[in-house]
Design a protein around this motif. Structure first.
Motif, PDB file in Angstrom:
ATOM      1  N   GLU A 137      -5.316   9.893  28.708  1.00 51.64           N
ATOM      2  CA  GLU A 137      -4.481   9.548  29.857  1.00 51.64           C
ATOM      3  C   GLU A 137      -4.578   8.046  30.054  1.00 51.64           C
ATOM      4  O   GLU A 137      -5.673   7.484  30.089  1.00 51.64           O
ATOM      5  CB  GLU A 137      -4.962  10.275  31.107  1.00 51.64           C
ATOM      6  CG  GLU A 137      -4.053  10.081  32.286  1.00 51.64           C
ATOM      7  CD  GLU A 137      -4.425  10.979  33.461  1.00 51.64           C
ATOM      8  OE1 GLU A 137      -3.775  10.828  34.513  1.00 51.64           O
ATOM      9  OE2 GLU A 137      -5.347  11.803  33.332  1.00 51.64           O
ATOM     10  N   ILE A 138      -3.424   7.399  30.156  1.00 51.86           N
ATOM     11  CA  ILE A 138      -3.349   5.945  30.320  1.00 51.86           C
ATOM     12  C   ILE A 138      -2.882   5.645  31.731  1.00 51.86           C
ATOM     13  O   ILE A 138      -1.896   6.227  32.206  1.00 51.86           O
ATOM     14  CB  ILE A 138      -2.377   5.323  29.295  1.00 51.86           C
ATOM     15  CG1 ILE A 138      -2.806   5.670  27.865  1.00 51.86           C
ATOM     16  CG2 ILE A 138      -2.281   3.813  29.498  1.00 51.86           C
ATOM     17  CD1 ILE A 138      -1.778   5.321  26.817  1.00 51.86           C
ATOM     18  N   MET A 139      -3.583   4.730  32.379  1.00 55.51           N
ATOM     19  CA  MET A 139      -3.249   4.328  33.740  1.00 55.51           C
ATOM     20  C   MET A 139      -2.627   2.924  33.728  1.00 55.51           C
ATOM     21  O   MET A 139      -2.852   2.143  32.799  1.00 55.51           O
ATOM     22  CB  MET A 139      -4.499   4.333  34.621  1.00 55.51           C
ATOM     23  CG  MET A 139      -5.342   5.602  34.492  1.00 55.51           C
ATOM     24  SD  MET A 139      -4.444   7.106  34.810  1.00 55.51           S
ATOM     25  CE  MET A 139      -4.521   7.131  36.555  1.00 55.51           C
ATOM     26  N   GLN A 140      -1.895   2.584  34.775  1.00 60.72           N
ATOM     27  CA  GLN A 140      -1.213   1.291  34.899  1.00 60.72           C
ATOM     28  C   GLN A 140      -2.170   0.104  34.783  1.00 60.72           C
ATOM     29  O   GLN A 140      -1.775  -0.970  34.332  1.00 60.72           O
ATOM     30  CB  GLN A 140      -0.503   1.201  36.256  1.00 60.72           C
ATOM     31  CG  GLN A 140       0.617   2.163  36.443  1.00 60.72           C
ATOM     32  CD  GLN A 140       1.968   1.607  36.038  1.00 60.72           C
ATOM     33  OE1 GLN A 140       2.109   0.462  35.648  1.00 60.72           O
ATOM     34  NE2 GLN A 140       2.974   2.436  36.134  1.00 60.72           N
ATOM     35  N   ASP A 141      -3.412   0.269  35.215  1.00 61.74           N
ATOM     36  CA  ASP A 141      -4.361  -0.845  35.274  1.00 61.74           C
ATOM     37  C   ASP A 141      -5.132  -1.062  33.972  1.00 61.74           C
ATOM     38  O   ASP A 141      -6.052  -1.876  33.921  1.00 61.74           O
ATOM     39  CB  ASP A 141      -5.344  -0.666  36.430  1.00 61.74           C
ATOM     40  CG  ASP A 141      -6.300   0.506  36.230  1.00 61.74           C
ATOM     41  OD1 ASP A 141      -6.139   1.290  35.264  1.00 61.74           O
ATOM     42  OD2 ASP A 141      -7.224   0.643  37.064  1.00 61.74           O
TER      43      ASP A 141
END
Length: 148
Positions: A137-141
């Motif tokens: 899972e990749i987050m914006q930050d």
């Protein structure tokens, strides 16, 4: 058990899905050449010198790599696959991104309206831990959560 890594955001976005991993440099032209010439709707890596990912589909998947290598066409190749919508969903670099990959990603964002995510400086531990077909899972930050 999930493990979290934090990198530097080059092209932000959020995404969840499977990954393909190489511990070798990713030769952009050699990897995409056969699929680009065939004109298909998926990319199967054609770089025989990279057994980690040879013949693996990388379209719509997170590509985890240390860095790109190869010719100066690397940025143009990335922009081209983005224009054809056959690009990875994300490129996750354990090392600093190189200027050719960075230019291709930035140009594809500007000129192709690509949503391909790019994060670098995730660290050696990232590539030591992650394996092909793991869910991430990749987050914006720039946070990447690996579900092992």
């Amino acid at each position: 058990m999930a493990k979290t890594f934090k990198g530097r955001v080059i092209a932000k976005g959020e995404w969840k899905g499977k990954c393909v991993v190489t511990t070798r440099g990713f030769n952009t032209l050699a990897s995409y050449k056969k699929s680009l010439l065939a004109g298909g709707d998926k990319v199967f890596v054609s770089d025989q010198d990279n057994p980690d990912i040879y013949n693996n589909n990388i379209t719509g998947i997170a590509l985890c790599l240390p860095r790109t290598i190869g010719s100066t066409t690397g940025g143009l190749v990335l922009q081209t696959v983005c224009s054809m919508n056959i690009n990875p969903a994300a490129m996750l670099f354990s090392e600093h991104i190189d200027s050719l990959a960075a230019s291709g990603i930035v140009f594809s964002r500007i000129w192709e309206n690509s949503s391909m995510i790019a994060i670098d400086q995730l660290g050696k531990e990232f590539l030591d831990y992650i394996k092909t077909d793991m869910t991430i899972e990749i987050m914006q930050d720039g946070t990447v959560i690996v579900n092992g």
